[in-house]
Design a protein around this motif. Structure first.
Motif, PDB file in Angstrom:
ATOM      1  N   THR A   3       0.861  -1.185   0.000  1.00 38.62           N
ATOM      2  CA  THR A   3       0.000   0.000   0.000  1.00 38.62           C
ATOM      3  C   THR A   3       0.895   1.231   0.000  1.00 38.62           C
ATOM      4  O   THR A   3       1.738   1.390   0.891  1.00 38.62           O
ATOM      5  N   ASP A   4       0.756   2.084  -1.003  1.00 34.28           N
ATOM      6  CA  ASP A   4       1.630   3.253  -1.113  1.00 34.28           C
ATOM      7  C   ASP A   4       1.428   4.235   0.033  1.00 34.28           C
ATOM      8  O   ASP A   4       0.310   4.430   0.516  1.00 34.28           O
ATOM      9  N   VAL A   5       2.534   4.864   0.422  1.00 37.92           N
ATOM     10  CA  VAL A   5       2.521   5.908   1.441  1.00 37.92           C
ATOM     11  C   VAL A   5       3.068   7.182   0.810  1.00 37.92           C
ATOM     12  O   VAL A   5       4.088   7.145   0.113  1.00 37.92           O
ATOM     13  N   ALA A   6       2.419   8.301   1.029  1.00 42.57           N
ATOM     14  CA  ALA A   6       2.901   9.578   0.505  1.00 42.57           C
ATOM     15  C   ALA A   6       4.183   9.995   1.226  1.00 42.57           C
ATOM     16  O   ALA A   6       4.413   9.617   2.378  1.00 42.57           O
ATOM     17  N   TYR A   7       4.997  10.781   0.543  1.00 44.03           N
ATOM     18  CA  TYR A   7       6.268  11.223   1.142  1.00 44.03           C
ATOM     19  C   TYR A   7       6.012  11.975   2.449  1.00 44.03           C
ATOM     20  O   TYR A   7       6.768  11.832   3.413  1.00 44.03           O
ATOM     21  N   GLU A   8       4.935  12.739   2.490  1.00 36.88           N
ATOM     22  CA  GLU A   8       4.623  13.522   3.684  1.00 36.88           C
ATOM     23  C   GLU A   8       4.311  12.641   4.893  1.00 36.88           C
ATOM     24  O   GLU A   8       4.394  13.103   6.033  1.00 36.88           O
ATOM     25  N   LYS A  12      10.214   8.073  -1.915  1.00 39.73           N
ATOM     26  CA  LYS A  12       8.898   7.480  -1.626  1.00 39.73           C
ATOM     27  C   LYS A  12       8.694   6.198  -2.422  1.00 39.73           C
ATOM     28  O   LYS A  12       8.284   5.162  -1.885  1.00 39.73           O
ATOM     29  N   MET A  13       8.994   6.232  -3.711  1.00 46.06           N
ATOM     30  CA  MET A  13       8.810   5.063  -4.564  1.00 46.06           C
ATOM     31  C   MET A  13       9.677   3.901  -4.094  1.00 46.06           C
ATOM     32  O   MET A  13       9.243   2.746  -4.069  1.00 46.06           O
ATOM     33  N   TYR A  14      10.929   4.207  -3.725  1.00 47.03           N
ATOM     34  CA  TYR A  14      11.854   3.155  -3.298  1.00 47.03           C
ATOM     35  C   TYR A  14      11.366   2.471  -2.025  1.00 47.03           C
ATOM     36  O   TYR A  14      11.336   1.235  -1.930  1.00 47.03           O
ATOM     37  N   LEU A  15      10.959   3.253  -1.042  1.00 51.97           N
ATOM     38  CA  LEU A  15      10.491   2.672   0.214  1.00 51.97           C
ATOM     39  C   LEU A  15       9.161   1.946   0.042  1.00 51.97           C
ATOM     40  O   LEU A  15       8.884   0.975   0.739  1.00 51.97           O
ATOM     41  N   LEU A  54      14.437  -0.899   9.893  1.00 52.79           N
ATOM     42  CA  LEU A  54      13.900  -1.112   8.551  1.00 52.79           C
ATOM     43  C   LEU A  54      14.884  -0.684   7.470  1.00 52.79           C
ATOM     44  O   LEU A  54      15.012  -1.351   6.441  1.00 52.79           O
ATOM     45  N   VAL A  55      15.586   0.396   7.691  1.00 60.88           N
ATOM     46  CA  VAL A  55      16.602   0.824   6.726  1.00 60.88           C
ATOM     47  C   VAL A  55      17.738  -0.198   6.673  1.00 60.88           C
ATOM     48  O   VAL A  55      18.272  -0.509   5.600  1.00 60.88           O
ATOM     49  N   GLY A  56      18.098  -0.744   7.828  1.00 59.20           N
ATOM     50  CA  GLY A  56      19.128  -1.780   7.854  1.00 59.20           C
ATOM     51  C   GLY A  56      18.741  -2.998   7.046  1.00 59.20           C
ATOM     52  O   GLY A  56      19.598  -3.657   6.443  1.00 59.20           O
ATOM     53  N   MET A  57      17.448  -3.295   6.998  1.00 55.40           N
ATOM     54  CA  MET A  57      16.968  -4.453   6.241  1.00 55.40           C
ATOM     55  C   MET A  57      17.081  -4.250   4.736  1.00 55.40           C
ATOM     56  O   MET A  57      17.052  -5.218   3.968  1.00 55.40           O
ATOM     57  N   LEU A  58      17.218  -3.008   4.279  1.00 53.98           N
ATOM     58  CA  LEU A  58      17.290  -2.731   2.851  1.00 53.98           C
ATOM     59  C   LEU A  58      18.514  -3.369   2.204  1.00 53.98           C
ATOM     60  O   LEU A  58      18.536  -3.611   0.998  1.00 53.98           O
ATOM     61  N   LYS A  59      19.532  -3.647   2.996  1.00 54.34           N
ATOM     62  CA  LYS A  59      20.740  -4.282   2.453  1.00 54.34           C
ATOM     63  C   LYS A  59      20.438  -5.682   1.949  1.00 54.34           C
ATOM     64  O   LYS A  59      20.916  -6.098   0.901  1.00 54.34           O
ATOM     65  N   ASN A  60      19.617  -6.411   2.708  1.00 49.51           N
ATOM     66  CA  ASN A  60      19.177  -7.759   2.319  1.00 49.51           C
ATOM     67  C   ASN A  60      18.150  -8.210   3.353  1.00 49.51           C
ATOM     68  O   ASN A  60      18.511  -8.685   4.416  1.00 49.51           O
ATOM     69  N   SER A  61      16.894  -8.087   3.023  1.00 49.14           N
ATOM     70  CA  SER A  61      15.853  -8.329   4.025  1.00 49.14           C
ATOM     71  C   SER A  61      15.755  -9.799   4.426  1.00 49.14           C
ATOM     72  O   SER A  61      15.285 -10.111   5.518  1.00 49.14           O
ATOM     73  N   SER A  62      16.175 -10.689   3.559  1.00 46.31           N
ATOM     74  CA  SER A  62      16.161 -12.103   3.921  1.00 46.31           C
ATOM     75  C   SER A  62      17.256 -12.405   4.940  1.00 46.31           C
ATOM     76  O   SER A  62      17.057 -13.198   5.872  1.00 46.31           O
ATOM     77  N   TYR A  63      18.422 -11.785   4.759  1.00 47.99           N
ATOM     78  CA  TYR A  63      19.545 -12.025   5.663  1.00 47.99           C
ATOM     79  C   TYR A  63      19.394 -11.237   6.955  1.00 47.99           C
ATOM     80  O   TYR A  63      19.512 -11.777   8.056  1.00 47.99           O
TER      81      TYR A  63
END
Length: 780
Positions: A83-88, A178-181, A216-225
């Motif tokens: 579900t998209d979230v606005a940047y704001e 926004k799109m990336y997250l 959550l940002v830390g998970m961006l490196k590899n969410s499975s790992y």
């Protein structure tokens, strides 16, 4: 001298050659680089997305189900719970953590970080990669998983560079973040930052704390790992690295970093699935509603796109009337009562007390028929049939022990692993009492709570709208309404409680009909209609339907929204018709809404992902009864809770210790003081228990019974509506009243001006109160 001059001239020639070749190679490199980018953009290294797709990248979006109080009840999705979230709506610290960790010069470059790229080449990636946020988004949207083939890896990287630059030209920096997250897959159906926030922390993104954003940002490196459910310590260290990066780039102070790194991870894992969470039965009803709506409402589609909406991919927002707080109260009330009622049922149906448990056979061969139907309708039967097994082999398999997970009220997860035969599992599941409950605002028809059973994961039949069962005495108000409306009777008019027969061939009845009261006795006294309805006196109801005729009663029931089959015979007066909770609540709502029927509504609005309104509900109403008749009916039914089978709503039962519950059980701890109109219902052999309860702005119906009518209590003590269904209503309303923000009325029903029907029986009654005590020895 000449030799020195020659050497100098040769040196100058070498220098000029070097300069010349330097520029030649430089321009070749530049031209090659430009050509590589051009070739990539022309699709030489694989298809590239068209500009239209860059302007409107397609991602699968889950459709969101939104409650009337603004909470997300659930989503419809296949693979992507997004579900998209606005940047704001993104917290500032989340964006800062992303930039500090993934792309420190994000706001300085135009898609490619030259310094980072040179560093990556120089150190072969040992000091970090060079992928910018824009490149990572390009890979997520258009390139896909990195190939292990070195040539393909290089071409993928080139495509990422080209697409990153294009994205930077098409979108602002904020839109790219926004799109990336929104697109990243955080695992466990946590597609995008909104789902990840709800699943890992049980909150919306805007409410994330700094340390939660860092996880959550830390998970961006590899969410499975870097998975906080499976590798907590690893993720904790990764979170602290993110916090260090935030301090390095001055988004937080060193002091903040140290204090945040000292915190433990507070993961609140709340998985989202179709079979778990709040309002599961309602969500499945809604799925059917949406499928019907889609068939009638084509989608405005671009060339080459489908002209049909897809609830799993198109990101629709479905606004419902369900109140998440009342829904939770309803589910909690069902669980609290049904767990205790089931314990009593098991207690009464041990093998030494009932050899045919969980069934009580009233008709020879009934149990064998029930089991045979259950066997042949089971998944096991159909699966083995499809595998080519013969009937003998299939039947034999039903008696072989199998490891399975079954429903269990006493487990925290409501499940237990066990070993039993499929035949025993059928009996085990048949032994559970089921329920249905719906709560509606009568003035608007808005359905506020919907509970179709005790556990959707294990019992997926929705008893609110799919199930139709005999309604018993909850049908009697329709008879009384017809009599008051057509004969101008009042709640204070009296009739004799004597044996009463409707002769054969009258009202389409082929045989004489002489109904008995529930206790088989007749008082011989004159009873007011109010007293008679309060105590469900069958002889009085028989006299009323004889006077108005079954056709008039059926007509009123149909006008009240009942669509089920009701035969025009006198016996319908005692509730022989099979109806569902959904229609019964709608019908009773008419009494609370001054005679105006409002069709129950569950969906008020549907929007597409851009907020364009696709559907808005238009109320369906019908004038059925006058205000005077409706108020007289409310007065009649208020007697049920003042001196009839619903009296326990006004009292407190004695505490008793029941060893099977391992706790002290309070009888019926309600003690309501406010006006309540209602009606209990109990069917033959105690197979079904009903309670319909009303306050001025909320009508609620409850049914309890087994899958099969042969599954029931032996006696009326526990087998009546006042014991099986009414306690759920009481617990639910108790919880509602505890939350004043819900605004559930505790006031009087609105009385019409110049009321023409007498409801004050203290002045005109010719009968003494003769209430039948149904309260002795009841534990609920």
């Amino acid at each position: 001298m000449a030799t020195a001059t020659k050497k100098k001239k040769k040196s100058n020639n070498n220098f000029f050659k070097f300069i010349k070749w330097f520029w030649i190679l430089f321009f070749i490199g530049v031209i090659s680089g430009v050509m590589i980018f051009l070739l990539a953009s022309w699709g030489a290294f694989g298809a590239m997305p068209e500009y239209e797709r860059l302007e409107n990248p397609q991602t699968n979006l889950a459709s969101e189900i939104i409650s009337s109080d603004g909470e997300t009840l659930g989503k419809f999705y296949l693979d992507d719970n997004r579900t998209d979230v606005a940047y704001e709506e993104l917290p500032k610290t989340l964006v800062q953590a992303l930039v500090a960790t993934e792309d420190a010069r994000y706001y300085e470059h135009s898609g490619i970080d030259a310094r980072g790229t040179l560093r990556a080449f120089a150190y072969l990636g040992k000091k970090g990669g060079a992928s910018t946020i824009s490149q990572q988004l390009a890979r997520q949207l258009f390139v896909g998983v990195r190939s292990k083939n070195i040539f393909e890896t290089i071409t993928q990287k080139i495509k990422e560079w080209v697409l990153a630059i294009r994205l930077e030209r098409s979108y602002t920096k904020e839109e790219i973040v926004k799109m990336y997250l929104n697109i990243y897959d955080f695992n466990y159906n946590a597609d995008g930052i909104r789902s990840a926030s709800r699943i890992y922390f049980g909150k919306e993104p805007k409410n994330l704390k700094i340390e939660e954003s860092a996880v959550l940002v830390g998970m961006l490196k590899n969410s499975s790992y870097y998975n906080p459910i499976r590798r907590e310590e690893l993720v904790l260290n990764r979170r602290n690295t993110v916090l260090s990066q935030m301090a390095k780039y001055d988004f937080i102070t060193e002091k903040q970093k140290d204090s945040l790194q000292a915190l433990k991870m507070d993961i609140n894992f709340s998985p989202e699935s179709h079979r778990e969470g709040l309002a599961t039965y309602f969500r499945m009803y809604l799925q059917g509603f949406m499928n019907k709506w889609i068939k009638k409402n084509p989608k405005p589609a671009l060339k080459g796109e489908s002209d049909q909406w897809n609830i799993y991919l198109d990101g629709l927002r479905i606004y419902t009337t369900i109140d998440s707080r009342m829904q939770r109260n309803a589910e909690d009330a069902v669980a609290e009562h049904m767990k205790r009622l089931q314990a009593e049922f098991f207690h009464q149906n041990t093998p030494d007390r009932n050899k045919t448990a969980p069934f009580i056979e009233e008709v020879p061969g009934e149990i064998a028929g029930i089991m045979e139907r259950a066997i042949k309708s089971s998944h096991r039967w159909h699966n083995l049939k499809d595998q080519g097994k013969n009937e003998k082999e299939i039947r034999a398999s039903f008696n072989e022990p199998v490891e399975m997970t079954v429903f269990d009220w006493n487990s925290d997860t409501k499940e237990k692993d066990t070993l039993m035969t499929p035949m025993d599992s059928i009996k085990y599941y048949k032994s559970f009492l089921k329920t249905a409950m719906m709560s509606m605002e009568p003035q608007t028809g808005h359905v506020k709570a919907w509970v179709g059973g005790i556990d959707y994961k294990h019992f997926q039949y929705d008893n609110v709208i799919q199930g139709a069962r005999q309604v018993g005495s909850t049908f009697k108000p329709f008879v009384y309404a017809a009599a008051i409306d057509q004969l101008r009777l009042s709640p204070c008019d009296a009739l004799p409680d004597n044996r009463y027969c409707i002769e054969a061939n009258k009202h389409g009845n082929p045989d004489p009909w002489c109904p008995k009261n529930s206790d088989g006795k007749y008082s011989g006294e004159m009873l007011t209609l109010k007293n008679a309805l309060a105590n469900s006196v069958n002889t009085i109801t028989a006299q009323l339907i004889d006077r108005v005729g079954p056709k008039a009663v059926v007509s009123i029931a149909k006008n009240l929204g009942i669509t089920g089959d009701i035969p025009e015979v006198p016996s319908i007066a005692l509730g022989t018709a099979d109806l569902n909770v959904y229609e019964m609540v709608g019908a009773y709502g008419t009494f609370a809404n001054q005679g105006v029927y409002v069709k129950p509504v569950m969906v008020t609005r549907i929007e597409d992902k851009n907020g364009t309104v696709l559907y808005e509900y238009v109320p369906e109403t019908k004038d059925v009864l006058s205000k005077d008749v409706s108020y007289a009916m409310l007065d009649l039914m208020s007697g049920v809770t003042q001196g009839g089978s619903g009296t326990r709503l006004r009292t407190t039962g004695a505490e008793k210790y029941r060893p099977e519950y391992k706790e002290i059980i309070t009888g019926y701890p309600y003690e309501f003081k406010n006006p309540i109109a209602g009606k209990t219902g109990t069917t033959q052999n105690q197979s079904d228990g009903w309670f319909m309860g009303m306050v001025p702005n909320l009508v609620t119906g409850v049914w309890v019974g087994g899958d099969d009518k042969a599954v029931h209590f032996k006696t009326i003590t526990y087998g009546q509506g006042a014991s099986m269904a009414l306690p759920i209503w009481g617990l639910y309303m108790k919880k509602n009243y505890a939350n004043k923000d819900l605004g559930v009325s505790e006031g009087e029903f609105e009385k019409p001006e110049n009321l023409s029907i007498n409801v004050d029986c203290s002045k005109t009654s010719t009968a003494e109160d003769n209430n039948i005590d149904l309260e002795d020895d009841l534990d609920f």
